[in-house]
Motif scaffolding. Structure first.
Motif, PDB file in Angstrom:
ATOM      1  N   THR A 166       0.851  -1.188   0.000  1.00 44.05           N
ATOM      2  CA  THR A 166       0.000   0.000   0.000  1.00 44.05           C
ATOM      3  C   THR A 166       0.887   1.239   0.000  1.00 44.05           C
ATOM      4  O   THR A 166       2.004   1.211   0.533  1.00 44.05           O
ATOM      5  N   ASN A 207      -4.980   3.127   4.555  1.00 46.50           N
ATOM      6  CA  ASN A 207      -5.042   1.680   4.731  1.00 46.50           C
ATOM      7  C   ASN A 207      -5.582   1.326   6.105  1.00 46.50           C
ATOM      8  O   ASN A 207      -6.465   0.462   6.244  1.00 46.50           O
ATOM      9  N   PHE A 237      -9.323   1.925   6.371  1.00 43.48           N
ATOM     10  CA  PHE A 237     -10.174   0.918   5.741  1.00 43.48           C
ATOM     11  C   PHE A 237     -10.225  -0.369   6.561  1.00 43.48           C
ATOM     12  O   PHE A 237     -11.304  -0.882   6.864  1.00 43.48           O
ATOM     13  N   TYR A 238      -9.063  -0.897   6.927  1.00 48.36           N
ATOM     14  CA  TYR A 238      -9.037  -2.230   7.537  1.00 48.36           C
ATOM     15  C   TYR A 238      -9.377  -2.228   9.026  1.00 48.36           C
ATOM     16  O   TYR A 238      -9.868  -3.242   9.543  1.00 48.36           O
ATOM     17  N   LEU A 288     -13.488  -2.194   8.233  1.00 50.12           N
ATOM     18  CA  LEU A 288     -13.634  -3.654   8.309  1.00 50.12           C
ATOM     19  C   LEU A 288     -13.621  -4.185   9.731  1.00 50.12           C
ATOM     20  O   LEU A 288     -14.006  -5.322   9.978  1.00 50.12           O
ATOM     21  N   LEU A 299     -20.489  -1.344   3.907  1.00 50.06           N
ATOM     22  CA  LEU A 299     -19.520  -1.009   2.866  1.00 50.06           C
ATOM     23  C   LEU A 299     -20.049   0.079   1.938  1.00 50.06           C
ATOM     24  O   LEU A 299     -19.309   0.963   1.517  1.00 50.06           O
ATOM     25  N   ILE A 340     -17.870   3.418   1.294  1.00 54.31           N
ATOM     26  CA  ILE A 340     -17.205   3.450  -0.006  1.00 54.31           C
ATOM     27  C   ILE A 340     -18.158   4.057  -1.025  1.00 54.31           C
ATOM     28  O   ILE A 340     -19.058   3.395  -1.534  1.00 54.31           O
ATOM     29  N   ARG A 355     -14.130  -3.050  -3.806  1.00 52.10           N
ATOM     30  CA  ARG A 355     -12.711  -2.712  -3.907  1.00 52.10           C
ATOM     31  C   ARG A 355     -12.371  -1.715  -2.807  1.00 52.10           C
ATOM     32  O   ARG A 355     -13.136  -0.788  -2.556  1.00 52.10           O
ATOM     33  N   ASP A 356     -11.215  -1.924  -2.159  1.00 52.59           N
ATOM     34  CA  ASP A 356     -10.819  -0.998  -1.102  1.00 52.59           C
ATOM     35  C   ASP A 356     -10.207   0.259  -1.723  1.00 52.59           C
ATOM     36  O   ASP A 356     -10.265   0.460  -2.937  1.00 52.59           O
ATOM     37  N   PHE A 357      -9.621   1.128  -0.916  1.00 53.90           N
ATOM     38  CA  PHE A 357      -9.102   2.407  -1.407  1.00 53.90           C
ATOM     39  C   PHE A 357      -7.891   2.240  -2.337  1.00 53.90           C
ATOM     40  O   PHE A 357      -7.532   3.158  -3.064  1.00 53.90           O
ATOM     41  N   LEU A 371     -11.973  -7.244  -3.067  1.00 52.54           N
ATOM     42  CA  LEU A 371     -12.270  -7.987  -1.844  1.00 52.54           C
ATOM     43  C   LEU A 371     -13.569  -8.750  -2.030  1.00 52.54           C
ATOM     44  O   LEU A 371     -14.533  -8.229  -2.586  1.00 52.54           O
TER      45      LEU A 371
END
Length: 344
Positions: A35, A41, A44-45, A49, A119, A123, A137-139, A144
């Motif tokens: 990343t 990051n 997001f996680y 998440l 999500l 997003i 899709r993440d950033f 995913l």
């Protein structure tokens, strides 16, 4: 990334190997990606998440690069996703004719609606697809997939530091996708070295596709769990006997690892269950300190000065707080990847 691994110390020169039977099914240990932006990051996680930052360390192949680990509350084997954050990766990747790509997460059965809404809320520039399974899709534009299984987190695997209820929390990493233009040879490699490789979805690519290029969201490797270094010894020997490319046999501190390359050049890791992430931090402290495996401890001040000059710090989160009752109970538990040296 490849060069740094090849420069690692190869323990095979000093090991005396003994025969050991390999298991026919290997569970995912962790998956590692790149990343270009740690803050994004982490957001997001951790924030979205609901994973926990369980280790804040360095890339042991290049100690001037960070390595962060996310997982369940205990950092259990099979729940961990790791990233190498570095501004040099902050450009578009190319997943070409040969590449690992994406992460498949397991979520509790019946939680798909919760995750679809969550999500979609966070997003706004990427659609949430629910055609077969929940996909997003993440950033970093990492694909995913969220797949419902019968697993659910219980007891101390539940992350109490997130707003996501326990019954909806991500329960593990199921696998990834491998794009390859050598489908037959890669299939044989995985059968030989992994056995049941259902954690990897193989997709055949055409020769006219571009060569893959590292960038934000690239998958560096997927790791499979083995019980002990005796199994790693057997894997290392077997790979040599079958003439597969062996990259390195390395003690990572938190686990020992063997790295092999598939016929199309993708990295597959095999990692032991122990000692685990409580080697240098208690459960309540996981992810809150600048964690260094013992062989790098002497360079702590040097590394802190280096990262400080880059504007990077290791005090983003504070140790988990437990009341007196919880402290008593936590002294009676062990993570799923149990080790007698676990500290709480």
């Amino acid at each position: 990334m490849e060069r740094s691994l090849r420069e690692e110390f190869h323990f095979s020169k000093y090991f005396r190997f003994t025969a050991v039977e390999l298991t026919s099914y290997m569970k995912v240990h962790h998956i590692s990606l790149l990343t270009g932006d740690f803050e994004q990051n982490f957001h997001f996680y951790v924030d979205i998440l609901g994973l926990r930052l369980v280790k804040n360390s360095i890339n042991q192949g290049n100690i001037y690069m960070r390595h962060v680990y996310y997982g369940d509350f205990l950092g259990s084997v099979g729940t961990v996703v790791t990233f190498f954050p570095d501004h040099r990766f902050n450009h578009e990747r190319i997943d070409g004719k040969s590449a690992l790509t994406g992460i498949k997460f397991s979520i509790p059965r019946g939680s798909r609606q919760f995750w679809t809404k969550r999500l979609a809320k966070f997003i706004t520039d990427s659609s949430v697809s629910t055609s077969k399974s929940l996909s997003v899709r993440d950033f970093d534009q990492i694909p995913l997939e969220f797949i419902e299984t019968d697993d659910i987190l219980t007891n101390w695997n539940v992350n109490t530091l997130t707003d996501i209820p326990a019954e909806f929390q991500i329960t593990g990493v199921l696998g990834t996708t491998l794009l390859t233009d050598h489908i037959e040879a890669t299939t044989q490699f995985l059968k030989d070295m992994v056995g049941d490789f259902s954690a990897i979805t193989l997709e055949k690519t055409e020769n006219n596709l571009p060569v893959s290029k590292w960038g934000r969201g690239s998958v560096d490797r997927i790791a499979f769990a083995v019980e002990s270094t005796a199994e790693l010894d057997a894997i290392w020997q077997k790979a040599e006997r079958l003439d597969y490319t062996r990259e390195a046999y390395v003690d990572r501190g938190y686990f020992s690892s063997v790295y092999l390359l598939t016929p199309s050049g993708n990295r597959i890791e095999f990692a032991t269950l122990r000692p685990g992430f409580t080697l240098d931090e208690s459960v309540r402290e996981l992810g809150t300190t600048f964690a260094l495996p013992p062989r790098y401890e002497a360079r702590r001040r040097e590394l802190l000065r280096y990262f400080g000059k880059q504007g990077e710090h290791f005090d983003k989160i504070k140790p988990a707080k437990f009341d007196e009752d919880v402290t008593v109970k936590i002294n009676q538990i062990r993570p799923r990847n149990d080790t007698s040296g676990t500290r709480y």
